[in-house]
Design a protein around this motif. Sequence first.
Motif, PDB file in Angstrom:
ATOM      1  N   LEU A 244       0.786  -1.225   0.000  1.00 25.05           N
ATOM      2  CA  LEU A 244       0.000   0.000   0.000  1.00 25.05           C
ATOM      3  C   LEU A 244       0.819   1.277   0.000  1.00 25.05           C
ATOM      4  N   LEU A 245       2.134   1.172  -0.038  1.00 27.52           N
ATOM      5  CA  LEU A 245       2.924   2.396   0.062  1.00 27.52           C
ATOM      6  C   LEU A 245       2.803   3.290  -1.161  1.00 27.52           C
ATOM      7  N   SER A 246       2.153   2.793  -2.217  1.00 26.49           N
ATOM      8  CA  SER A 246       1.978   3.638  -3.396  1.00 26.49           C
ATOM      9  C   SER A 246       0.750   4.521  -3.299  1.00 26.49           C
ATOM     10  N   LEU A 247      -0.003   4.409  -2.191  1.00 21.56           N
ATOM     11  CA  LEU A 247      -1.183   5.250  -2.029  1.00 21.56           C
ATOM     12  C   LEU A 247      -0.803   6.725  -1.994  1.00 21.56           C
ATOM     13  N   LEU A 248      -1.604   7.560  -2.613  1.00 20.44           N
ATOM     14  CA  LEU A 248      -1.432   9.000  -2.462  1.00 20.44           C
ATOM     15  C   LEU A 248      -2.216   9.413  -1.238  1.00 20.44           C
ATOM     16  N   THR A 249      -1.512  10.035  -0.287  1.00 19.05           N
ATOM     17  CA  THR A 249      -2.158  10.351   0.974  1.00 19.05           C
ATOM     18  C   THR A 249      -2.014  11.817   1.287  1.00 19.05           C
ATOM     19  N   GLY A 250      -3.014  12.359   1.974  1.00 17.98           N
ATOM     20  CA  GLY A 250      -2.972  13.731   2.439  1.00 17.98           C
ATOM     21  C   GLY A 250      -2.809  13.768   3.930  1.00 17.98           C
ATOM     22  N   LEU A 251      -2.949  14.944   4.505  1.00 15.87           N
ATOM     23  CA  LEU A 251      -2.840  15.070   5.943  1.00 15.87           C
ATOM     24  C   LEU A 251      -4.036  14.424   6.612  1.00 15.87           C
ATOM     25  N   ALA A 252      -3.794  13.864   7.792  1.00 16.83           N
ATOM     26  CA  ALA A 252      -4.866  13.232   8.535  1.00 16.83           C
ATOM     27  C   ALA A 252      -5.727  14.288   9.212  1.00 16.83           C
ATOM     28  N   HIS A 253      -6.992  13.954   9.428  1.00 13.70           N
ATOM     29  CA  HIS A 253      -7.910  14.856  10.115  1.00 13.70           C
ATOM     30  C   HIS A 253      -8.723  14.060  11.117  1.00 13.70           C
ATOM     31  N   ALA A 254      -8.499  14.332  12.396  1.00 11.73           N
ATOM     32  CA  ALA A 254      -9.211  13.610  13.442  1.00 11.73           C
ATOM     33  C   ALA A 254     -10.655  14.068  13.527  1.00 11.73           C
ATOM     34  N   GLN A 255     -11.461  13.198  14.080  1.00  5.61           N
ATOM     35  CA  GLN A 255     -12.868  13.517  14.306  1.00  5.61           C
ATOM     36  C   GLN A 255     -13.124  13.536  15.814  1.00  5.61           C
ATOM     37  N   ILE A 256     -12.524  14.498  16.483  1.00  4.85           N
ATOM     38  CA  ILE A 256     -12.675  14.619  17.929  1.00  4.85           C
ATOM     39  C   ILE A 256     -13.938  15.409  18.222  1.00  4.85           C
ATOM     40  N   ASP A 257     -14.701  14.935  19.177  1.00  4.84           N
ATOM     41  CA  ASP A 257     -16.005  15.538  19.458  1.00  4.84           C
ATOM     42  C   ASP A 257     -15.900  16.980  19.925  1.00  4.84           C
ATOM     43  N   SER A 258     -14.912  17.285  20.744  1.00  8.46           N
ATOM     44  CA  SER A 258     -14.811  18.608  21.354  1.00  8.46           C
ATOM     45  C   SER A 258     -14.261  19.640  20.370  1.00  8.46           C
TER      46      SER A 258
ATOM     47  N   PRO B 205       4.316  12.956   0.831  1.00  3.00           N
ATOM     48  CA  PRO B 205       3.641  11.966  -0.011  1.00  3.00           C
ATOM     49  C   PRO B 205       4.121  11.967  -1.453  1.00  3.00           C
ATOM     50  N   GLU B 206       4.552  13.135  -1.942  1.00  2.00           N
ATOM     51  CA  GLU B 206       4.986  13.218  -3.338  1.00  2.00           C
ATOM     52  C   GLU B 206       6.427  12.737  -3.525  1.00  2.00           C
ATOM     53  N   SER B 207       7.117  12.425  -2.434  1.00  2.00           N
ATOM     54  CA  SER B 207       8.512  12.010  -2.511  1.00  2.00           C
ATOM     55  C   SER B 207       8.620  10.507  -2.777  1.00  2.00           C
ATOM     56  N   ASP B 208       9.839  10.065  -3.028  1.00  3.34           N
ATOM     57  CA  ASP B 208      10.116   8.636  -3.175  1.00  3.34           C
ATOM     58  C   ASP B 208      10.319   8.045  -1.783  1.00  3.34           C
ATOM     59  N   TYR B 209       9.242   8.013  -1.015  1.00  2.16           N
ATOM     60  CA  TYR B 209       9.370   7.655   0.404  1.00  2.16           C
ATOM     61  C   TYR B 209       9.786   6.199   0.612  1.00  2.16           C
ATOM     62  N   LYS B 210       9.524   5.336  -0.359  1.00  2.00           N
ATOM     63  CA  LYS B 210       9.954   3.946  -0.212  1.00  2.00           C
ATOM     64  C   LYS B 210      11.477   3.829  -0.195  1.00  2.00           C
ATOM     65  N   ASN B 211      12.157   4.818  -0.773  1.00  2.00           N
ATOM     66  CA  ASN B 211      13.618   4.824  -0.784  1.00  2.00           C
ATOM     67  C   ASN B 211      14.196   5.998   0.006  1.00  2.00           C
ATOM     68  N   ALA B 212      13.407   6.566   0.891  1.00  2.00           N
ATOM     69  CA  ALA B 212      13.863   7.707   1.686  1.00  2.00           C
ATOM     70  C   ALA B 212      14.985   7.279   2.629  1.00  2.00           C
ATOM     71  N   PRO B 213      15.932   8.171   2.940  1.00  2.00           N
ATOM     72  CA  PRO B 213      16.956   7.850   3.938  1.00  2.00           C
ATOM     73  C   PRO B 213      16.302   7.384   5.234  1.00  2.00           C
ATOM     74  N   SER B 214      16.753   6.256   5.719  1.00  2.00           N
ATOM     75  CA  SER B 214      16.078   5.606   6.846  1.00  2.00           C
ATOM     76  C   SER B 214      16.434   6.253   8.177  1.00  2.00           C
ATOM     77  N   ASN B 215      15.709   5.864   9.207  1.00  2.00           N
ATOM     78  CA  ASN B 215      16.056   6.265  10.564  1.00  2.00           C
ATOM     79  C   ASN B 215      17.498   5.842  10.850  1.00  2.00           C
ATOM     80  N   HIS B 216      18.253   6.716  11.476  1.00  2.00           N
ATOM     81  CA  HIS B 216      19.675   6.587  11.813  1.00  2.00           C
ATOM     82  C   HIS B 216      20.589   7.037  10.670  1.00  2.00           C
ATOM     83  N   SER B 217      20.026   7.462   9.569  1.00  2.00           N
ATOM     84  CA  SER B 217      20.839   7.976   8.465  1.00  2.00           C
ATOM     85  C   SER B 217      21.197   9.442   8.717  1.00  2.00           C
ATOM     86  N   PRO B 218      22.393   9.891   8.291  1.00  2.00           N
ATOM     87  CA  PRO B 218      22.736  11.319   8.399  1.00  2.00           C
ATOM     88  C   PRO B 218      21.861  12.190   7.505  1.00  2.00           C
ATOM     89  N   LEU B 219      21.103  11.568   6.595  1.00  2.00           N
ATOM     90  CA  LEU B 219      20.202  12.292   5.700  1.00  2.00           C
ATOM     91  C   LEU B 219      18.737  12.144   6.113  1.00  2.00           C
TER      92      LEU B 219
END
Length: 426
Positions: free
Chosen positions: A8-22, A389-403
């Motif tokens: 599913l990583l090819s999904l185009l996604t936008g910002l999340a929006h919560a549905q909080i009652d208050s 979302p528009e980036s090549d996030y599947k190949n993004a520099p991983s956690n612990h990378s200097p990038l």
Amino acid sequence: MKTRIVCLLSLLTGLAHAQIDSAELNTSIDNIEPKLIEWRRHLHANPELSNREVKTAEYIAQHLKSLGLEVQTGIAYHGVVGILKGDKPGPVLALRADTDALPVTEQVDVPFASKVTTEYRGEEVGVMHACGHDAHVAILMATAEVFAHNKADLAGTLMFIFQPAEEGVPQGEEGGAELMLKEGLFDEIKPEAVFGLHVWAGLPTGVIAYRPGPMMAAVDELGIKVKGRQTHGSRPWGGIDPIVVSAQIINSVQTIISRRTDITQAPAVVSFGAIKGGIRNNIIPDEVEMIGTIRNFNMDTRDNIHQQLEQIATHVAHANGAEVEFNIYPGYPVTVNDRKLSAKMNSSLEAVFGADNVLDSGLITGAEDFSYLAQEVPGLFFFLGISPPESDYKNAPSNHSPLFYIDEDALLNGVRAFVQLVQDYK
């Protein structure tokens, strides 16, 4: 059933929006974003290594005190806990963020890039929040402020846990979640559940991932020192070559996973990360030191791997006339998401991110000391997407990378998730 990330990583996604009652809570969340980003950038520019988070702890504590929370400091050296009691009766819940940085020299071109350097394992290194703990802290600081300004909407009590030393403590020291618990974190106030998140470069903004049950691996550090006898490189028969012995040990260790472990039960990994020995091309040294990591998802498998590692290292060394010092430094247990809690709160996460954007993480061979907290009370830990979302996030520099890079548009999603989980927990 959730679809796995790889599908599913090819999904185009936008910002999340919560549905909080208050309406008040939603307004507070929307208004907190500029502060959230400011806090994250300050922390990013001022990182501190594990068990050295002095200024980070002061920064957090000052903020929590300004909100009127009951604040405890000095837990596990530099841990901070804020207690907020709501105006309505309800459960005690805990939210956790880790605070330490890594010995990584930053290569990201941002105005707030870290310029901090320090000594680590005898070498001068850069210090960077290359795993996103600065984001975790800022998200939890923001969540604390949202609830502090909306105590009327809070049923129960919240523990905001800012935990040091998640990345592992220097040898000879204690720290992290294990030490916080040892020093009484849950003794006076014990939560019914604990929630945690981790930013993840391989997921786009607007997506999260987790799985019920075992999720992240147990981890241990391996140390092997092979002791031979120095000799000139032109006369190898005049000594005992620890480099050759070390090579044989490394090759033999590979059979533990490939030939001796039932990987149908659960995955396992043994990897060497460093080997050091000798200083000159024509001198065979006295000794070689190797360090590595062990990962698995089953505690019986973990014990079996430990036994076989020592057996192989010892026998291979002795067969070559060498001696060996063998050590395993116990790390974190398996991180397990409580199945009942996961089922109970899944709809809350879907309310924030949408059902299609709450994914199955699969088993992850990374490790987390959130596992200690989840051993004490039911826990739920999830990964927050932080790549554009528009980036090549599947190949993004991983956690612990200097990038390693964080899309700051993703940070508010973490606040929304924490707030929704608290509001929906009954």
